[in-house]
Write a protein that holds these residues in place. Structure first.
Motif, PDB file in Angstrom:
ATOM      1  N   ASP A 155       0.830  -1.212   0.000  1.00  0.00           N
ATOM      2  CA  ASP A 155       0.000   0.000   0.000  1.00  0.00           C
ATOM      3  C   ASP A 155       0.864   1.261   0.000  1.00  0.00           C
ATOM      4  O   ASP A 155       0.558   2.239  -0.687  1.00  0.00           O
ATOM      5  CB  ASP A 155      -0.917   0.019   1.232  1.00  0.00           C
ATOM      6  N   LEU A 156       1.937   1.228   0.776  1.00  0.00           N
ATOM      7  CA  LEU A 156       2.786   2.421   0.910  1.00  0.00           C
ATOM      8  C   LEU A 156       3.438   2.807  -0.407  1.00  0.00           C
ATOM      9  O   LEU A 156       3.861   3.958  -0.585  1.00  0.00           O
ATOM     10  CB  LEU A 156       3.848   2.185   1.980  1.00  0.00           C
ATOM     11  N   ALA A 157       3.509   1.858  -1.334  1.00  0.00           N
ATOM     12  CA  ALA A 157       4.133   2.143  -2.624  1.00  0.00           C
ATOM     13  C   ALA A 157       3.170   2.811  -3.607  1.00  0.00           C
ATOM     14  O   ALA A 157       3.583   3.237  -4.686  1.00  0.00           O
ATOM     15  CB  ALA A 157       4.671   0.845  -3.232  1.00  0.00           C
ATOM     16  N   LYS A 158       1.906   2.911  -3.242  1.00  0.00           N
ATOM     17  CA  LYS A 158       0.907   3.492  -4.136  1.00  0.00           C
ATOM     18  C   LYS A 158       0.974   5.013  -4.093  1.00  0.00           C
ATOM     19  O   LYS A 158       1.116   5.614  -3.014  1.00  0.00           O
ATOM     20  CB  LYS A 158      -0.490   3.006  -3.764  1.00  0.00           C
ATOM     21  N   LEU A 197      -0.997   7.170  -1.557  1.00  0.00           N
ATOM     22  CA  LEU A 197      -0.584   7.006  -0.168  1.00  0.00           C
ATOM     23  C   LEU A 197       0.824   7.529   0.075  1.00  0.00           C
ATOM     24  O   LEU A 197       1.153   7.926   1.196  1.00  0.00           O
ATOM     25  CB  LEU A 197      -0.690   5.539   0.232  1.00  0.00           C
ATOM     26  N   LYS A 198       1.652   7.533  -0.956  1.00  0.00           N
ATOM     27  CA  LYS A 198       2.980   8.133  -0.818  1.00  0.00           C
ATOM     28  C   LYS A 198       2.878   9.594  -0.425  1.00  0.00           C
ATOM     29  O   LYS A 198       3.716  10.125   0.302  1.00  0.00           O
ATOM     30  CB  LYS A 198       3.752   8.012  -2.130  1.00  0.00           C
ATOM     31  N   LYS A 199       1.828  10.234  -0.922  1.00  0.00           N
ATOM     32  CA  LYS A 199       1.651  11.662  -0.629  1.00  0.00           C
ATOM     33  C   LYS A 199       1.318  11.919   0.845  1.00  0.00           C
ATOM     34  O   LYS A 199       1.434  13.049   1.320  1.00  0.00           O
ATOM     35  CB  LYS A 199       0.521  12.232  -1.486  1.00  0.00           C
ATOM     36  N   LEU A 200       0.900  10.857   1.547  1.00  0.00           N
ATOM     37  CA  LEU A 200       0.453  11.035   2.927  1.00  0.00           C
ATOM     38  C   LEU A 200       1.568  10.855   3.946  1.00  0.00           C
ATOM     39  O   LEU A 200       1.387  11.165   5.127  1.00  0.00           O
ATOM     40  CB  LEU A 200      -0.673  10.043   3.237  1.00  0.00           C
ATOM     41  N   GLY A 201       2.724  10.317   3.535  1.00  0.00           N
ATOM     42  CA  GLY A 201       3.823  10.139   4.467  1.00  0.00           C
ATOM     43  C   GLY A 201       4.768   9.057   4.011  1.00  0.00           C
ATOM     44  O   GLY A 201       4.494   8.317   3.065  1.00  0.00           O
ATOM     45  N   GLY A 202       5.873   8.934   4.735  1.00  0.00           N
ATOM     46  CA  GLY A 202       6.901   7.994   4.328  1.00  0.00           C
ATOM     47  C   GLY A 202       6.938   6.722   5.135  1.00  0.00           C
ATOM     48  O   GLY A 202       7.772   5.852   4.884  1.00  0.00           O
ATOM     49  N   ASP A 203       6.085   6.583   6.141  1.00  0.00           N
ATOM     50  CA  ASP A 203       6.087   5.377   6.957  1.00  0.00           C
ATOM     51  C   ASP A 203       4.655   4.975   7.260  1.00  0.00           C
ATOM     52  O   ASP A 203       3.705   5.757   7.129  1.00  0.00           O
ATOM     53  CB  ASP A 203       6.868   5.590   8.251  1.00  0.00           C
ATOM     54  N   ALA A 204       4.492   3.718   7.698  1.00  0.00           N
ATOM     55  CA  ALA A 204       3.153   3.155   7.882  1.00  0.00           C
ATOM     56  C   ALA A 204       2.353   3.903   8.936  1.00  0.00           C
ATOM     57  O   ALA A 204       1.148   4.150   8.763  1.00  0.00           O
ATOM     58  CB  ALA A 204       3.264   1.682   8.249  1.00  0.00           C
ATOM     59  N   GLU A 205       2.984   4.255  10.042  1.00  0.00           N
ATOM     60  CA  GLU A 205       2.251   4.926  11.114  1.00  0.00           C
ATOM     61  C   GLU A 205       1.706   6.273  10.657  1.00  0.00           C
ATOM     62  O   GLU A 205       0.549   6.615  10.906  1.00  0.00           O
ATOM     63  CB  GLU A 205       3.157   5.105  12.332  1.00  0.00           C
ATOM     64  N   THR A 206       2.541   7.043   9.961  1.00  0.00           N
ATOM     65  CA  THR A 206       2.110   8.360   9.493  1.00  0.00           C
ATOM     66  C   THR A 206       0.968   8.236   8.483  1.00  0.00           C
ATOM     67  O   THR A 206      -0.019   8.979   8.538  1.00  0.00           O
ATOM     68  CB  THR A 206       3.288   9.104   8.845  1.00  0.00           C
ATOM     69  N   VAL A 207       1.111   7.269   7.578  1.00  0.00           N
ATOM     70  CA  VAL A 207       0.063   7.082   6.569  1.00  0.00           C
ATOM     71  C   VAL A 207      -1.233   6.619   7.221  1.00  0.00           C
ATOM     72  O   VAL A 207      -2.316   7.092   6.872  1.00  0.00           O
ATOM     73  CB  VAL A 207       0.530   6.081   5.497  1.00  0.00           C
ATOM     74  N   GLU A 208      -1.132   5.698   8.183  1.00  0.00           N
ATOM     75  CA  GLU A 208      -2.365   5.244   8.842  1.00  0.00           C
ATOM     76  C   GLU A 208      -3.069   6.393   9.554  1.00  0.00           C
ATOM     77  O   GLU A 208      -4.294   6.515   9.483  1.00  0.00           O
ATOM     78  CB  GLU A 208      -2.060   4.127   9.835  1.00  0.00           C
ATOM     79  N   MET A 209      -2.314   7.233  10.238  1.00  0.00           N
ATOM     80  CA  MET A 209      -2.937   8.364  10.918  1.00  0.00           C
ATOM     81  C   MET A 209      -3.634   9.285   9.913  1.00  0.00           C
ATOM     82  O   MET A 209      -4.732   9.799  10.175  1.00  0.00           O
ATOM     83  CB  MET A 209      -1.889   9.153  11.706  1.00  0.00           C
ATOM     84  N   ALA A 210      -3.023   9.461   8.758  1.00  0.00           N
ATOM     85  CA  ALA A 210      -3.622  10.307   7.725  1.00  0.00           C
ATOM     86  C   ALA A 210      -4.888   9.677   7.157  1.00  0.00           C
ATOM     87  O   ALA A 210      -5.878  10.374   6.882  1.00  0.00           O
ATOM     88  CB  ALA A 210      -2.614  10.559   6.608  1.00  0.00           C
ATOM     89  N   LEU A 211      -4.886   8.347   7.009  1.00  0.00           N
ATOM     90  CA  LEU A 211      -6.068   7.654   6.498  1.00  0.00           C
ATOM     91  C   LEU A 211      -7.202   7.676   7.518  1.00  0.00           C
ATOM     92  O   LEU A 211      -8.377   7.820   7.157  1.00  0.00           O
ATOM     93  CB  LEU A 211      -5.712   6.211   6.140  1.00  0.00           C
ATOM     94  N   ARG A 212      -6.852   7.506   8.775  1.00  0.00           N
ATOM     95  CA  ARG A 212      -7.876   7.609   9.811  1.00  0.00           C
ATOM     96  C   ARG A 212      -8.546   8.980   9.757  1.00  0.00           C
ATOM     97  O   ARG A 212      -9.780   9.082   9.821  1.00  0.00           O
ATOM     98  CB  ARG A 212      -7.265   7.390  11.193  1.00  0.00           C
ATOM     99  N   LYS A 213      -7.729  10.016   9.667  1.00  0.00           N
ATOM    100  CA  LYS A 213      -8.269  11.383   9.618  1.00  0.00           C
ATOM    101  C   LYS A 213      -9.124  11.580   8.371  1.00  0.00           C
ATOM    102  O   LYS A 213     -10.205  12.201   8.428  1.00  0.00           O
ATOM    103  CB  LYS A 213      -7.132  12.397   9.642  1.00  0.00           C
ATOM    104  N   SER A 214      -8.682  11.034   7.269  1.00  0.00           N
ATOM    105  CA  SER A 214      -9.437  11.178   6.022  1.00  0.00           C
ATOM    106  C   SER A 214     -10.819  10.545   6.157  1.00  0.00           C
ATOM    107  O   SER A 214     -11.830  11.126   5.740  1.00  0.00           O
ATOM    108  CB  SER A 214      -8.664  10.514   4.875  1.00  0.00           C
TER     109      SER A 214
END
Length: 535
Positions: free
Chosen positions: A129-132, A135-152
């Motif tokens: 997922d992180l390679a998509k 999602l790359k635009k949301l952060g460089g690591d899983a934790e940061t991306v998950e927090m961004a997805l939760r907020k979204s």
């Protein structure tokens, strides 16, 4: 990963949609045709205010192998949601299991989301997922991306989006406290996988119109919910009817008495709909259920207006069979002395006469198999006390029994352990498993059955003939059945008839309680003062 149907909402989605569909998503063409036929009978309640697009969200591929609903209610639910959207024209469904859909740039294109039994920690991105791109635009690591997805996701609802949560979807993302808060509860178990009675709490509410605003019965896997469940924070639309539901199922928290099945709530400008219904694949070819789902989706998109203000009140049932205290402390009465409320059986054989439950056959009855009057709630560990009177024939008290499977005609309608009695006295005070293990304990015996199923008489309670003298033929007698684990004791008129210590792993441990009329010559048996205490 899967994205298909309808309008592909971005170049990223277009590329992903070209990938192969997962095998779990396939529905047999015959069943798909049944779903489409049912959808033809469903209509949008209101004309959409504008063209609507709804995300049908399935469990992502990396979680699907462990998903308890893969292969049946997820693909059937998907087919059902697609059918009602396409046939009614109320919305365009976009089916996906690609987490990139929750990136803000993609999610903003939807009016509502249907969580189609999606389970597991699906909001947590995988390395793939992180390679998509989104999602790359949301952060460089899983934790940061998950927090961004939760907020979204939360922002989507806060700003006016809607979510329809079907069945097991409420159990997802247990690592995310706000997810539980958003839906108002979490899954704690499924006590029922059988037909239950449903109370429609608010008959005029638009989201129960599919059921005519009337109480009904449904066969499904039915959930119990736990914290943060609080009725005063939700608008509960439907709940379990304890008067017409088996409240003796296992894994039921007996301190809980509020079993909500469907509710709505607001979150910011958005709308939340949750329902327990959605396990049985057959529900998705039922026009009534599909109408229920379509109404929910139109509510979620904002087209069908429906009240969401919390309502703390609930139906108060004062006539639930089996809840009235008996004269004996700690016991509940299973018979009101007037009606067969709570009991199920052939009313041509079973009736109330002279204040007693009466089972009667005549030469014209033509009984071809044993007949039963079955109590609404199952039992496991209990003490049962009742009075019986027998005129001719054979009868008994079945407990922990199992019903004959539907559409099967072999064997008795009910099979299980029974506290036996008959006019001849041969079977009185005997523990019997007819059609299973046979006689378990004769009158006067103490019996142990070991882990290998070997039966051994370990002691005597007296001479069987002398014990039988305690029984008054054709008069009222007191029968007590005490069953706790493998220990069972039968008493008649205060005299212990037999004792059983059953350690056989094949023994029945939980099941139905019933009264019997035996096939054979004409007979009449009566029961009254039926009291039960769960141990």
């Amino acid at each position: 990963m899967r994205i298909h149907h309808a309008r592909i909402v971005s170049l990223t989605c277009l590329l992903l949609g070209a990938l192969a569909l997962s095998a779990e998503a396939q529905v047999h063409p015959h069943h798909a045709a049944q779903i489409r036929k049912a959808a033809q009978q469903v209509n949008a309640r209101v004309t959409p205010q504008r063209a609507r697009t709804v995300l049908i969200w399935n469990t992502p591929p990396h979680l699907m192998d462990k998903d308890p609903h893969k292969g049946y209610c997820i693909p059937y639910g998907e087919e059902g949601m697609k059918a009602i959207g396409e046939v009614s024209g109320a919305f365009k469904p976009v089916v996906s299991d690609d987490l990139a859909m929750y990136a803000p740039e993609n999610l903003k294109q939807f009016d509502a989301i249907v969580l189609n039994n999606a389970s597991g920690a699906w909001i947590t991105p995988t390395p793939a997922d992180l390679a998509k791109g989104p999602l790359k635009k949301l952060g460089g690591d899983a934790e940061t991306v998950e927090m961004a997805l939760r907020k979204s996701f939360l922002d989507f609802v806060e700003n006016g989006g809607g979510v329809v949560c079907l069945h097991f979807a409420i159990a997802a993302n247990r690592q995310w406290p706000e997810f539980k808060e958003l839906f108002g509860a979490t899954f704690t178990g499924h006590p029922w996988t059988e037909e239950v009675g449903v109370t429609v709490e608010e008959p005029d509410h638009p989201l129960v119109a599919a059921f005519g605003g009337k109480d009904f019965r449904i066969t499904d896997e039915i959930y119990a919910y736990g914290p943060p469940y609080d009725r005063s924070e939700l608008r509960v639309l439907m709940s379990i009817d304890p008067a017409t539901t088996n409240m003796g199922v296992r894994w039921l928290n007996r301190k809980q008495d509020d079993f909500a099945l469907t509710w709505v709530k607001s979150h910011g400008k958005g709308r939340i709909f949750n329902t327990s219904f959605g396990h049985m694949a057959s529900l998705y070819s039922n026009p009534q259920t599909l109408q229920f789902y379509l109404d929910a989706i139109q509510f979620a998109t904002g087209d069908l207006e429906a009240p969401t203000e919390p309502r703390a009140s609930r139906p108060v049932r004062t006539n639930v069979p089996g809840t009235q205290p008996a004269p004996e402390p700690g016991f509940l009465s299973l018979f009101d002395g007037r009606t067969l409320d709570g009991w199920h059986g052939d009313r041509g054989i079973w009736s109330v006469q002279d204040g007693a439950i009466t089972g009667q056959t005549t030469p014209d009855t033509g009984l071809k198999e044993n007949n039963f009057l079955i109590w609404k709630d199952q039992v496991e560990n209990f003490e049962l006390r009742l009075k019986f009177r027998l005129e001719n024939g054979n009868s008994g008290i079945y407990y922990r029994a199992k019903k004959r499977p539907p559409n099967q005609t072999q064997g008795d309608p009910l099979v299980g352990t029974q506290a036996d009695f008959d006019a001849s006295g041969r079977w009185t005070g005997v523990i019997m498993e007819y059609l299973l293990r046979g006689v378990l304990a004769e009158r006067g015996e103490k019996v142990a059955i070991d882990e290998a199923g070997k039966r051994q008489v370990t002691g005597s309670l007296g001479d069987p003939a002398e014990l039988l003298r305690a029984v008054k033929p054709q008069e009222w007698n007191d029968y007590a059945v005490i069953a706790k684990g493998g220990s069972v004791v039968l008493k008649i008129n205060g005299v212990t008839m037999c004792e059983l210590d059953d350690r056989d792993p094949q023994r029945l441990v939980h099941g139905w309680l019933a009264l019997q009329v035996h096939v054979g010559p004409p007979m009449r048996v009566q029961f009254k003062d039926i009291y039960l205490q769960r141990l």
